[in-house]
Design a protein around this motif. Structure first.
Motif, PDB file in Angstrom:
ATOM      1  N   SER A  77       0.841  -1.309   0.194  1.00 40.87           N
ATOM      2  CA  SER A  77      -0.013   0.019   0.117  1.00 40.87           C
ATOM      3  C   SER A  77       0.828   1.320  -0.029  1.00 40.87           C
ATOM      4  CB  SER A  77      -0.955   0.041   1.193  1.00 40.87           C
ATOM      5  OG  SER A  77      -0.420  -0.093   2.236  1.00 40.87           O
ATOM      6  N   LYS A  78       2.014   1.316   0.604  1.00 36.80           N
ATOM      7  CA  LYS A  78       2.672   2.434   0.640  1.00 36.80           C
ATOM      8  C   LYS A  78       3.166   2.811  -0.882  1.00 36.80           C
ATOM      9  CE  LYS A  78       6.729   5.021   2.635  1.00 36.80           C
ATOM     10  NZ  LYS A  78       7.739   5.091   3.305  1.00 36.80           N
ATOM     11  N   SER A  79       3.641   1.824  -1.659  1.00 29.64           N
ATOM     12  CA  SER A  79       4.127   2.109  -2.876  1.00 29.64           C
ATOM     13  C   SER A  79       3.129   2.558  -3.747  1.00 29.64           C
ATOM     14  CB  SER A  79       4.783   0.557  -3.240  1.00 29.64           C
ATOM     15  OG  SER A  79       3.869  -0.395  -3.842  1.00 29.64           O
ATOM     16  N   LEU A  80       1.664   1.805  -3.586  1.00 31.11           N
ATOM     17  CA  LEU A  80       0.660   2.458  -4.177  1.00 31.11           C
ATOM     18  C   LEU A  80       0.327   3.849  -4.027  1.00 31.11           C
ATOM     19  CD1 LEU A  80      -1.662   1.684  -6.195  1.00 31.11           C
ATOM     20  CD2 LEU A  80      -3.103   0.951  -4.131  1.00 31.11           C
ATOM     21  N   LYS A  81       0.435   4.290  -2.731  1.00 32.19           N
ATOM     22  CA  LYS A  81       0.109   5.542  -2.589  1.00 32.19           C
ATOM     23  C   LYS A  81       1.172   6.768  -3.207  1.00 32.19           C
ATOM     24  CE  LYS A  81      -1.358   4.308   2.234  1.00 32.19           C
ATOM     25  NZ  LYS A  81      -1.011   4.383   3.504  1.00 32.19           N
ATOM     26  N   LEU A  82       2.560   6.203  -3.053  1.00 34.09           N
ATOM     27  CA  LEU A  82       3.313   7.081  -3.784  1.00 34.09           C
ATOM     28  C   LEU A  82       3.380   6.994  -5.300  1.00 34.09           C
ATOM     29  CD1 LEU A  82       6.693   5.820  -1.677  1.00 34.09           C
ATOM     30  CD2 LEU A  82       5.652   8.113  -1.795  1.00 34.09           C
ATOM     31  N   TYR A  83       2.983   5.897  -5.762  1.00 37.13           N
ATOM     32  CA  TYR A  83       2.535   5.812  -7.268  1.00 37.13           C
ATOM     33  C   TYR A  83       1.471   6.672  -7.499  1.00 37.13           C
ATOM     34  CZ  TYR A  83       0.725   4.060 -11.612  1.00 37.13           C
ATOM     35  OH  TYR A  83       0.216   3.914 -13.024  1.00 37.13           O
ATOM     36  N   LEU A  84       0.163   6.778  -6.928  1.00 37.14           N
ATOM     37  CA  LEU A  84      -0.852   7.691  -7.101  1.00 37.14           C
ATOM     38  C   LEU A  84      -0.261   9.282  -6.906  1.00 37.14           C
ATOM     39  CD1 LEU A  84      -3.677   5.605  -5.440  1.00 37.14           C
ATOM     40  CD2 LEU A  84      -2.808   5.612  -8.084  1.00 37.14           C
ATOM     41  N   THR A  85       0.324   9.498  -5.975  1.00 38.51           N
ATOM     42  CA  THR A  85       0.965  10.677  -5.803  1.00 38.51           C
ATOM     43  C   THR A  85       1.731  11.147  -6.844  1.00 38.51           C
ATOM     44  OG1 THR A  85       0.630  10.369  -3.273  1.00 38.51           O
ATOM     45  CG2 THR A  85       2.388  12.324  -4.185  1.00 38.51           C
ATOM     46  N   SER A  86       2.452  10.315  -7.279  1.00 35.75           N
ATOM     47  CA  SER A  86       3.194  10.741  -8.684  1.00 35.75           C
ATOM     48  C   SER A  86       2.429  11.272  -9.806  1.00 35.75           C
ATOM     49  CB  SER A  86       4.338   9.559  -9.090  1.00 35.75           C
ATOM     50  OG  SER A  86       3.378   8.713  -9.813  1.00 35.75           O
ATOM     51  N   PHE A  87       1.243  11.215  -9.695  1.00 29.11           N
ATOM     52  CA  PHE A  87       0.608  11.839 -10.794  1.00 29.11           C
ATOM     53  C   PHE A  87       0.170  13.256 -10.708  1.00 29.11           C
ATOM     54  CE2 PHE A  87      -0.622   7.580 -11.718  1.00 29.11           C
ATOM     55  CZ  PHE A  87      -0.680   7.370 -13.076  1.00 29.11           C
ATOM     56  N   ARG A  88       0.498  13.751  -9.466  1.00 27.60           N
ATOM     57  CA  ARG A  88       0.114  15.287  -9.110  1.00 27.60           C
ATOM     58  C   ARG A  88       0.819  16.337  -9.966  1.00 27.60           C
ATOM     59  NH1 ARG A  88       2.253  16.441  -3.377  1.00 27.60           N
ATOM     60  NH2 ARG A  88       4.769  16.753  -3.805  1.00 27.60           N
ATOM     61  N   ASN A  89       1.889  15.917 -10.685  1.00 26.24           N
ATOM     62  CA  ASN A  89       2.772  16.630 -11.556  1.00 26.24           C
ATOM     63  C   ASN A  89       2.861  16.186 -13.034  1.00 26.24           C
ATOM     64  OD1 ASN A  89       3.388  18.678  -9.653  1.00 26.24           O
ATOM     65  ND2 ASN A  89       5.102  17.389  -8.823  1.00 26.24           N
ATOM     66  N   HIS A  90       1.880  15.163 -13.119  1.00 27.65           N
ATOM     67  CA  HIS A  90       1.651  14.645 -14.467  1.00 27.65           C
ATOM     68  C   HIS A  90       0.619  14.881 -15.455  1.00 27.65           C
ATOM     69  CE1 HIS A  90       2.272  11.100 -17.280  1.00 27.65           C
ATOM     70  NE2 HIS A  90       0.845  10.807 -17.079  1.00 27.65           N
ATOM     71  N   GLY A  91       0.902  15.391 -16.736  1.00 17.58           N
ATOM     72  CA  GLY A  91      -0.218  15.860 -17.464  1.00 17.58           C
ATOM     73  C   GLY A  91      -0.841  14.731 -18.243  1.00 17.58           C
ATOM     74  N   ALA A  92      -2.044  14.397 -18.094  1.00 23.90           N
ATOM     75  CA  ALA A  92      -2.458  13.293 -18.826  1.00 23.90           C
ATOM     76  C   ALA A  92      -4.179  13.511 -18.882  1.00 23.90           C
ATOM     77  CB  ALA A  92      -2.469  11.763 -18.382  1.00 23.90           C
ATOM     78  N   PHE A  93      -4.844  13.136 -19.714  1.00 26.20           N
ATOM     79  CA  PHE A  93      -6.463  13.021 -19.543  1.00 26.20           C
ATOM     80  C   PHE A  93      -6.792  12.320 -18.542  1.00 26.20           C
ATOM     81  CE2 PHE A  93      -5.744  14.842 -24.155  1.00 26.20           C
ATOM     82  CZ  PHE A  93      -6.257  16.183 -23.919  1.00 26.20           C
ATOM     83  N   HIS A  94      -8.018  12.639 -18.376  1.00 28.82           N
ATOM     84  CA  HIS A  94      -8.630  11.516 -17.140  1.00 28.82           C
ATOM     85  C   HIS A  94      -8.542  10.282 -17.438  1.00 28.82           C
ATOM     86  CE1 HIS A  94     -11.205  15.337 -16.203  1.00 28.82           C
ATOM     87  NE2 HIS A  94      -9.848  15.525 -15.615  1.00 28.82           N
ATOM     88  N   GLU A  95      -9.202   9.778 -18.893  1.00 24.24           N
ATOM     89  CA  GLU A  95      -8.939   8.582 -19.208  1.00 24.24           C
ATOM     90  C   GLU A  95      -7.939   7.850 -19.294  1.00 24.24           C
ATOM     91  OE1 GLU A  95     -12.299  11.082 -21.475  1.00 24.24           O
ATOM     92  OE2 GLU A  95     -10.346  11.285 -20.871  1.00 24.24           O
ATOM     93  N   ASP A  96      -6.632   8.550 -19.395  1.00 24.07           N
ATOM     94  CA  ASP A  96      -5.543   7.980 -19.541  1.00 24.07           C
ATOM     95  C   ASP A  96      -4.912   7.617 -18.134  1.00 24.07           C
ATOM     96  OD1 ASP A  96      -2.932   7.112 -20.619  1.00 24.07           O
ATOM     97  OD2 ASP A  96      -2.142   9.238 -20.597  1.00 24.07           O
ATOM     98  N   CYS A  97      -5.171   8.363 -17.265  1.00 22.59           N
ATOM     99  CA  CYS A  97      -4.749   8.215 -15.832  1.00 22.59           C
ATOM    100  C   CYS A  97      -5.370   7.149 -15.447  1.00 22.59           C
ATOM    101  CB  CYS A  97      -4.933   9.458 -15.116  1.00 22.59           C
ATOM    102  SG  CYS A  97      -4.253  10.947 -15.420  1.00 22.59           S
ATOM    103  N   THR A  98      -6.830   7.044 -15.507  1.00 20.85           N
ATOM    104  CA  THR A  98      -7.404   5.945 -14.823  1.00 20.85           C
ATOM    105  C   THR A  98      -7.190   4.536 -15.410  1.00 20.85           C
ATOM    106  OG1 THR A  98      -9.394   7.579 -14.503  1.00 20.85           O
ATOM    107  CG2 THR A  98      -9.934   5.390 -14.473  1.00 20.85           C
ATOM    108  N   VAL A  99      -7.176   4.554 -16.656  1.00 18.97           N
ATOM    109  CA  VAL A  99      -6.862   3.180 -17.382  1.00 18.97           C
ATOM    110  C   VAL A  99      -5.210   2.907 -17.225  1.00 18.97           C
ATOM    111  CG1 VAL A  99      -6.787   2.007 -19.509  1.00 18.97           C
ATOM    112  CG2 VAL A  99      -8.847   3.635 -19.032  1.00 18.97           C
TER     113      VAL A  99
END
Length: 155
Positions: A77-99
């Motif tokens: 779970s910690k690695s998942l939290k860090l992975y999800l947090t890494s998106f905060r400076n990542h540019g992508a459309f909603h569909e791309d992020c989710t999938v």
């Protein structure tokens, strides 16, 4: 399998870990499922997920719900939290992020089944909800509704 064996290869748990610069650089870790012979459901909820619009650089916000039926592996779970947090400076459309999140977890875990719901807050007056799953929901597992109401605004 002992706890020391299960956790032996983890690099982030139990120590300070920097937020990855991007989802590609993020290290998602897994541990052997100590209940691999039992079919059960796991849910992760990230109600404050953020990423950036790839066109404007403006922040986008979502409520993510990830459900999976593990086979041989569990996501740490910690690695998942860090992975999800890494998106905060990542540019992508909603569909791309989710999938992309769903596909990365499937690649890492090879679960019996996985679904992700991305419930995105409005930008430009329109919310976007994005859903991905690997196949039909398993009939032998209790899977509650994801519990996120459709966006209603102020009305």
């Amino acid at each position: 399998m002992s706890k020391s064996e299960i956790y032996a290869n983890l690099t982030q748990l139990g120590q300070p870990s920097a937020i990855p610069a991007s989802p590609e650089e993020a290290v998602l870790e897994r541990v052997p499922n100590p209940q691999a012979g039992v079919r059960y459901g796991v849910r992760f909820t990230a109600p404050e997920f953020t990423s950036l619009c790839p066109m404007t650089g403006q922040p986008d916000f979502a409520h993510l719900v990830i459900d999976y039926v593990p086979d041989g592996w569990l996501v740490e779970s910690k690695s998942l939290k860090l992975y999800l947090t890494s998106f905060r400076n990542h540019g992508a459309f909603h569909e791309d992020c989710t999938v992309a999140i769903g596909l990365r977890l499937v690649d890492l875990l090879a679960p019996h089944w996985l679904r992700i719901g991305g419930y995105w807050y409005p930008r430009g007056g329109m919310p976007i909800d994005v859903f991905y799953q690997t196949g039909p929901a398993p009939a032998d597992i209790w899977l509650p509704d994801q519990g996120v109401s459709p966006y209603r605004g102020r009305g």
